[in-house]
Design a protein around this motif. Structure first.
Motif, PDB file in Angstrom:
ATOM      1  N   ILE A  92      -9.108  22.895  15.038  1.00  0.00           N
ATOM      2  CA  ILE A  92      -8.618  24.125  15.613  1.00  0.00           C
ATOM      3  C   ILE A  92      -6.882  23.835  15.103  1.00  0.00           C
ATOM      4  O   ILE A  92      -5.987  24.738  15.744  1.00  0.00           O
ATOM      5  CB  ILE A  92      -8.188  23.687  17.839  1.00  0.00           C
ATOM      6  N   ALA A  93      -6.708  22.982  14.329  1.00  0.00           N
ATOM      7  CA  ALA A  93      -5.294  22.794  13.945  1.00  0.00           C
ATOM      8  C   ALA A  93      -5.111  21.473  12.933  1.00  0.00           C
ATOM      9  O   ALA A  93      -6.299  20.289  12.765  1.00  0.00           O
ATOM     10  CB  ALA A  93      -4.373  22.217  14.944  1.00  0.00           C
ATOM     11  N   THR A  94      -4.998  21.536  11.639  1.00  0.00           N
ATOM     12  CA  THR A  94      -4.451  20.682  10.499  1.00  0.00           C
ATOM     13  C   THR A  94      -2.801  20.602   9.767  1.00  0.00           C
ATOM     14  O   THR A  94      -2.078  21.628  10.147  1.00  0.00           O
ATOM     15  CB  THR A  94      -5.602  21.960   9.420  1.00  0.00           C
ATOM     16  N   GLN A  95      -2.895  19.627   9.498  1.00  0.00           N
ATOM     17  CA  GLN A  95      -1.284  18.659   9.540  1.00  0.00           C
ATOM     18  C   GLN A  95      -1.477  18.529   8.396  1.00  0.00           C
ATOM     19  O   GLN A  95      -1.767  16.662   8.364  1.00  0.00           O
ATOM     20  CB  GLN A  95      -0.190  18.701  10.436  1.00  0.00           C
ATOM     21  N   SER A  96      -0.450  18.254   7.045  1.00  0.00           N
ATOM     22  CA  SER A  96      -0.790  17.421   6.226  1.00  0.00           C
ATOM     23  C   SER A  96       0.426  15.891   6.393  1.00  0.00           C
ATOM     24  O   SER A  96       1.943  16.272   7.058  1.00  0.00           O
ATOM     25  CB  SER A  96      -0.279  18.137   4.913  1.00  0.00           C
ATOM     26  N   ILE A  97       0.649  15.069   5.626  1.00  0.00           N
ATOM     27  CA  ILE A  97       1.277  14.149   5.584  1.00  0.00           C
ATOM     28  C   ILE A  97       1.974  13.877   4.292  1.00  0.00           C
ATOM     29  O   ILE A  97       1.638  13.622   3.747  1.00  0.00           O
ATOM     30  CB  ILE A  97       1.485  12.894   6.290  1.00  0.00           C
ATOM     31  N   GLN A  98       3.628  13.922   4.342  1.00  0.00           N
ATOM     32  CA  GLN A  98       4.453  13.305   2.982  1.00  0.00           C
ATOM     33  C   GLN A  98       3.799  12.210   2.656  1.00  0.00           C
ATOM     34  O   GLN A  98       3.326  11.466   3.614  1.00  0.00           O
ATOM     35  CB  GLN A  98       5.902  13.738   3.382  1.00  0.00           C
ATOM     36  N   PRO A  99       3.957  12.103   1.230  1.00  0.00           N
ATOM     37  CA  PRO A  99       3.179  10.210   1.198  1.00  0.00           C
ATOM     38  C   PRO A  99       4.158   9.785   0.904  1.00  0.00           C
ATOM     39  O   PRO A  99       5.471   9.472   0.950  1.00  0.00           O
ATOM     40  CB  PRO A  99       3.748  10.326  -0.512  1.00  0.00           C
ATOM     41  N   PHE A 100       3.659   8.002   1.640  1.00  0.00           N
ATOM     42  CA  PHE A 100       4.640   7.261   2.308  1.00  0.00           C
ATOM     43  C   PHE A 100       4.281   6.003   1.938  1.00  0.00           C
ATOM     44  O   PHE A 100       3.097   6.132   1.850  1.00  0.00           O
ATOM     45  CB  PHE A 100       4.994   7.160   3.555  1.00  0.00           C
ATOM     46  N   SER A 101       5.303   4.820   1.614  1.00  0.00           N
ATOM     47  CA  SER A 101       4.911   3.691   1.578  1.00  0.00           C
ATOM     48  C   SER A 101       5.276   2.514   2.487  1.00  0.00           C
ATOM     49  O   SER A 101       5.731   2.577   3.228  1.00  0.00           O
ATOM     50  CB  SER A 101       5.307   2.996  -0.255  1.00  0.00           C
ATOM     51  N   GLN A 102       4.239   1.556   2.192  1.00  0.00           N
ATOM     52  CA  GLN A 102       4.411   0.553   3.370  1.00  0.00           C
ATOM     53  C   GLN A 102       4.205  -0.794   2.858  1.00  0.00           C
ATOM     54  O   GLN A 102       3.060  -1.283   1.673  1.00  0.00           O
ATOM     55  CB  GLN A 102       2.998   0.263   4.640  1.00  0.00           C
ATOM     56  N   ARG A 103       4.786  -1.880   2.908  1.00  0.00           N
ATOM     57  CA  ARG A 103       4.700  -3.709   2.431  1.00  0.00           C
ATOM     58  C   ARG A 103       3.780  -4.117   2.893  1.00  0.00           C
ATOM     59  O   ARG A 103       3.586  -3.598   3.809  1.00  0.00           O
ATOM     60  CB  ARG A 103       6.326  -4.091   2.989  1.00  0.00           C
ATOM     61  N   VAL A 155       1.316  -0.725  -0.150  1.00  0.00           N
ATOM     62  CA  VAL A 155       0.386   0.320  -0.074  1.00  0.00           C
ATOM     63  C   VAL A 155       1.010   1.236  -0.242  1.00  0.00           C
ATOM     64  O   VAL A 155       1.784   1.057   0.133  1.00  0.00           O
ATOM     65  CB  VAL A 155      -0.632   0.282   1.061  1.00  0.00           C
ATOM     66  N   ARG A 156       0.157   2.485  -0.536  1.00  0.00           N
ATOM     67  CA  ARG A 156       0.461   3.094  -0.655  1.00  0.00           C
ATOM     68  C   ARG A 156      -0.204   4.723  -0.204  1.00  0.00           C
ATOM     69  O   ARG A 156      -0.929   4.599  -0.723  1.00  0.00           O
ATOM     70  CB  ARG A 156       1.460   3.693  -1.870  1.00  0.00           C
TER      71      ARG A 156
END
Length: 280
Positions: free
Chosen positions: A186-197, A170-171
């Motif tokens: 009250i707050a928002t934060q984005s995450i960089q794309p990442f993969s998992q086997r 999955v990615r």
């Protein structure tokens, strides 16, 4: 010598005639040939039960069984016959555009069947599972109000992502995490794309910083009350676009995760209880 003549005898009287009926005596031939009404009834019943033999079917003329016009209308019969003949002689060649459209529809149908079969193979053989969002650690660093109705805070959330699939990688192509208090963002934060086997677990550290966030007076009073009681209830929600792949076959779907957290009061606020769930 005189001859004496007797007077003439009168003619015999005629029978009286009825004004509405005439008496007649049938002849012996008519009595023999004309059946009575009762005899005619039984005769008709007897003829209805008699089935025609195969010989009588061949003896009957063919015009009675065919749906042709009687000989009284010869011109109409000829016209119908000629129209049927002309209709049977007409033959048109199929337009090439129709053949092209039919071939294109056939190709799309085959592709559709192939895609459906591939999806069935994935869901029946691979049995894909949904990735899981969880947490084991969180820290509530700062909560204060610069002015009435404006909130400032610092909160650190450790997100654990796990891929329970045995055959799928999955990615996370798109991931956004949001921090809520009493259904107020009250707050928002984005995450960089990442993969998992397959069968892999990963940890992502997310820091929520709130600066002069507008908050209603009711929510502000409730948050201050929870800080005084050493029980602050936060909610972390995430929206992810996940792409699962098995060799050259892949498919994407949206995933939603939510964690209900109970924190102690800052500055050393720690995680006291949690409830996390993930669904499509």
């Amino acid at each position: 010598m005189s001859h004496h003549r007797s007077p003439p005898s009168p003619p015999p009287p005629e029978p009286p005639e009825s004004p509405s009926s005439v008496y007649c005596t049938p002849s012996p031939q008519s009595k023999a040939t004309t059946p009575s009404p009762t005899a005619r009834f039984f005769l008709s019943r007897h003829q209805s039960f008699i089935k025609p033999s195969p010989l009588t079917k061949h003896i009957l003329p063919r015009q009675q069984s065919s749906n042709t016009l009687p000989p009284e209308f010869p011109y109409e019969h000829d016209t119908a016959k000629t129209s049927v003949g002309l209709y049977l002689r007409k033959h048109r060649r199929t337009n090439p555009a129709i053949w092209c459209s039919a071939i294109i529809c056939l190709i799309f149908s085959i592709l559709f069947i192939f895609i459906v079969v591939a999806i069935l193979i994935i869901f029946l053989v691979v049995k894909p599972k949904t990735p899981v969002l969880d947490t084991s650690h969180a820290t509530l660093n700062v909560i204060y109000f610069d002015s009435p109705g404006y909130f400032n805070g610092d909160f650190t959330f450790i997100a654990n992502f796990s891929n329970p699939n045995k055959k799928l990688n999955v990615r996370f192509e798109h991931a956004v995490m949001q921090l809520y208090f009493e259904d107020g963002l009250i707050a928002t934060q984005s995450i960089q794309p990442f993969s998992q086997r397959r069968k892999e677990t990963g940890v992502v550290v997310i820091r929520f910083v709130s600066s002069l966030v507008s908050m209603s007076s009711n929510h502000a009073r409730e948050l201050q009350k929870q800080v005084m009681s050493n029980k602050v209830f936060y909610s972390v929600r995430g929206t992810f676009k996940v792409r699962a792949s098995l060799g050259a076959i892949h498919f994407s779907y949206w995933l939603h995760g939510q964690c209900e957290l109970q924190m102690s009061s800052p500055p050393s606020g720690s995680l006291m209880a949690r409830t996390c769930k993930t669904k499509r």
